[in-house]
Design an enzyme around this catalytic site. Structure first.
Site, PDB file in Angstrom:
ATOM      1  N   ASP A  51      44.430  70.943  39.277  1.00 21.67           N
ATOM      2  CA  ASP A  51      44.828  72.003  40.211  1.00 21.67           C
ATOM      3  C   ASP A  51      46.135  71.615  40.910  1.00 21.67           C
ATOM      4  O   ASP A  51      46.688  72.387  41.701  1.00 21.67           O
ATOM      5  CB  ASP A  51      43.714  72.343  41.202  1.00 21.67           C
ATOM      6  CG  ASP A  51      43.279  71.168  42.054  1.00 21.67           C
ATOM      7  OD1 ASP A  51      43.808  70.051  41.858  1.00 21.67           O
ATOM      8  OD2 ASP A  51      42.403  71.364  42.920  1.00 21.67           O
ATOM      9  N   SER A  52      46.682  70.428  40.557  1.00 18.00           N
ATOM     10  CA  SER A  52      48.038  70.077  40.984  1.00 18.00           C
ATOM     11  C   SER A  52      49.041  71.060  40.387  1.00 18.00           C
ATOM     12  O   SER A  52      50.206  71.072  40.784  1.00 18.00           O
ATOM     13  CB  SER A  52      48.379  68.637  40.572  1.00 18.00           C
ATOM     14  OG  SER A  52      48.066  68.412  39.210  1.00 18.00           O
ATOM     15  N   ASP A  90      40.188  71.291  36.120  1.00 25.54           N
ATOM     16  CA  ASP A  90      39.823  71.237  37.544  1.00 25.54           C
ATOM     17  C   ASP A  90      39.182  72.539  37.976  1.00 25.54           C
ATOM     18  O   ASP A  90      39.713  73.624  37.693  1.00 25.54           O
ATOM     19  CB  ASP A  90      41.089  71.026  38.394  1.00 25.54           C
ATOM     20  CG  ASP A  90      41.184  69.625  38.958  1.00 25.54           C
ATOM     21  OD1 ASP A  90      40.141  68.936  39.061  1.00 25.54           O
ATOM     22  OD2 ASP A  90      42.315  69.217  39.286  1.00 25.54           O
ATOM     23  N   LYS A 120      36.206  69.251  36.322  1.00 30.59           N
ATOM     24  CA  LYS A 120      36.285  68.211  37.361  1.00 30.59           C
ATOM     25  C   LYS A 120      36.060  68.851  38.718  1.00 30.59           C
ATOM     26  O   LYS A 120      36.549  69.948  38.977  1.00 30.59           O
ATOM     27  CB  LYS A 120      37.633  67.485  37.330  1.00 30.59           C
ATOM     28  CG  LYS A 120      37.783  66.453  38.456  1.00 30.59           C
ATOM     29  CD  LYS A 120      38.903  65.455  38.206  1.00 30.59           C
ATOM     30  CE  LYS A 120      40.267  65.938  38.581  1.00 30.59           C
ATOM     31  NZ  LYS A 120      40.437  66.332  40.005  1.00 30.59           N
ATOM     32  N   GLU A 122      35.772  67.845  43.080  1.00 28.83           N
ATOM     33  CA  GLU A 122      36.030  66.855  44.131  1.00 28.83           C
ATOM     34  C   GLU A 122      34.824  66.744  45.059  1.00 28.83           C
ATOM     35  O   GLU A 122      34.204  67.760  45.394  1.00 28.83           O
ATOM     36  CB  GLU A 122      37.261  67.286  44.947  1.00 28.83           C
ATOM     37  CG  GLU A 122      38.534  67.316  44.116  1.00 28.83           C
ATOM     38  CD  GLU A 122      39.773  67.674  44.939  1.00 28.83           C
ATOM     39  OE1 GLU A 122      39.682  67.815  46.174  1.00 28.83           O
ATOM     40  OE2 GLU A 122      40.843  67.813  44.329  1.00 28.83           O
ATOM     41  N   GLU A 189      40.982  58.262  43.667  1.00 26.59           N
ATOM     42  CA  GLU A 189      42.374  58.510  44.068  1.00 26.59           C
ATOM     43  C   GLU A 189      42.704  57.812  45.379  1.00 26.59           C
ATOM     44  O   GLU A 189      42.007  57.976  46.390  1.00 26.59           O
ATOM     45  CB  GLU A 189      42.611  60.036  44.187  1.00 26.59           C
ATOM     46  CG  GLU A 189      44.044  60.355  44.604  1.00 26.59           C
ATOM     47  CD  GLU A 189      44.463  61.799  44.369  1.00 26.59           C
ATOM     48  OE1 GLU A 189      43.715  62.559  43.738  1.00 26.59           O
ATOM     49  OE2 GLU A 189      45.576  62.149  44.817  1.00 26.59           O
TER      50      GLU A 189
HETATM   51  O1  KIV Z   1      44.985  67.897  40.117  1.00 22.84           O
HETATM   52  C1  KIV Z   1      45.325  66.757  39.749  1.00 22.84           C
HETATM   53  O2  KIV Z   1      46.404  66.527  39.194  1.00 22.84           O
HETATM   54  C2  KIV Z   1      44.399  65.662  39.993  1.00 22.84           C
HETATM   55  C3  KIV Z   1      44.863  64.267  39.697  1.00 22.84           C
HETATM   56  C4  KIV Z   1      45.755  63.792  40.784  1.00 22.84           C
HETATM   57  C5  KIV Z   1      43.742  63.345  39.453  1.00 22.84           C
HETATM   58  O3  KIV Z   1      43.307  65.884  40.446  1.00 22.84           O
END
Ligand code: KIV
Length: 271
Positions: A51-52, A90, A120, A122, A189
């Site tokens: 989600d980056s 994500d 994924k 969090e 992280e």
């Molecule tokens: O969204 C992302 O890029 C991440 C990484 C920093 C692990 O969660």
């Protein structure tokens, strides 16, 4: 022969075998077809459709605004570009935190609409019920502890997490909970390297570190940071392997010059 080179398709089992064999797991983010093709072709084990994308693709300050539809668009594009690696998608902020029914529906939607191989999420104890439901539905889940960017407004800063005893203890417990809930791996992280080492040794599933030292079972970086597309973000943990920003700027400037000077297109570049 490494576990990595023996296999045609990387699965969650492959990652488990790599941890057992002491072979480091490589993961990078990707958000589109063309870069996914390059990264997969280069032999990466795992692509994270992070989600980056909210930051590096859309220019938002945080990961919070990205929507489910946008994540699905990115993940679908990535899937079209890969042959071999495992793809983790994500789950965006708001798609799993409220309750486990919503979380399960979100995970199913991601799997059905993107062709991704896993999701994924969090958090630790707070999301463990949702993780159990998703895993029971046959969807592999990667956990994410330490600096969890979807909680940035709770933390107030992107500084190193779990330096204090209480937060470190919670992280130790959360890692165990995620393992028991059926996660196939956990991202750690921005936590102290010593703590990441201890956690990696205390659980049977692989840990993938970002700013968590060299003793995690694997490493992940955001593609735009490691390729130097985005040059403003320079945390200590980042190794920059290219400076695409500089090279692309030079190429664009040369193109402008060539067009203005009527050098481009030349005789061999026309019909
Ligand atoms: O969204 C992302 O890029 C991440 C990484 C920093 C692990 O969660």
């Amino acid at each position: 022969m490494s576990v990595n080179k023996e296999i045609k398709k990387v699965t969650t089992n492959t990652l488990q075998k790599m941890k057992a064999a002491g072979e480091k797991i490589t993961m990078l983010t990707a958000y589109d077809f063309s870069f996914a093709k390059i990264i997969d072709g280069a032999g990466i084990d795992v692509i994270l459709v992070g989600d980056s994308a909210s930051n590096v693709m859309a220019g938002n300050e945080t990961t919070l605004p990205i929507t489910m539809d946008q994540m699905i668009y990115h993940a679908t594009s990535v899937i079209r570009g890969i042959d071999r690696c495992l793809v983790v998608v994500d789950m965006p902020f708001g798609s799993y935190q409220s309750n486990s029914d919503i979380a399960l529906a979100s995970a199913i939607r991601i799997m059905k609409e993107t062709g991704g191989h896993s999701v994924k999420m969090e958090g630790g104890a707070e999301v463990v019920d949702a993780i159990k439901r998703i895993v029971s539905a046959g969807i592999p889940v990667m956990g994410h502890l330490g600096l969890t960017p979807q909680s940035i407004y709770k933390f107030g800063t992107y500084t190193v997490r779990a330096k204090e005893k209480d937060e470190a203890n919670k992280l130790r417990k959360d890692a165990k909970l995620l393992e028991e809930a059926g996660c196939f791996a956990i991202v750690l992280e921005k936590i102290p390297a010593e703590l990441a080492k201890e956690v990696s040794e205390s659980i049977a599933i692989p840990t993938i570190g970002i700013g968590a030292g060299g003793d995690c079972d694997g490493q992940v970086l955001v593609m735009h940071d490691m390729l130097g597309i985005n040059t403003e973000f320079k945390p200590r943990f980042l190794r920059q392997y290219l400076n695409i920003h500089e090279q692309a700027t030079g190429a664009v400037q040369q193109y402008i010059k060539d067009v203005k000077s009527k050098d481009f297109p030349g005789k061999n570049e026309q019909y």
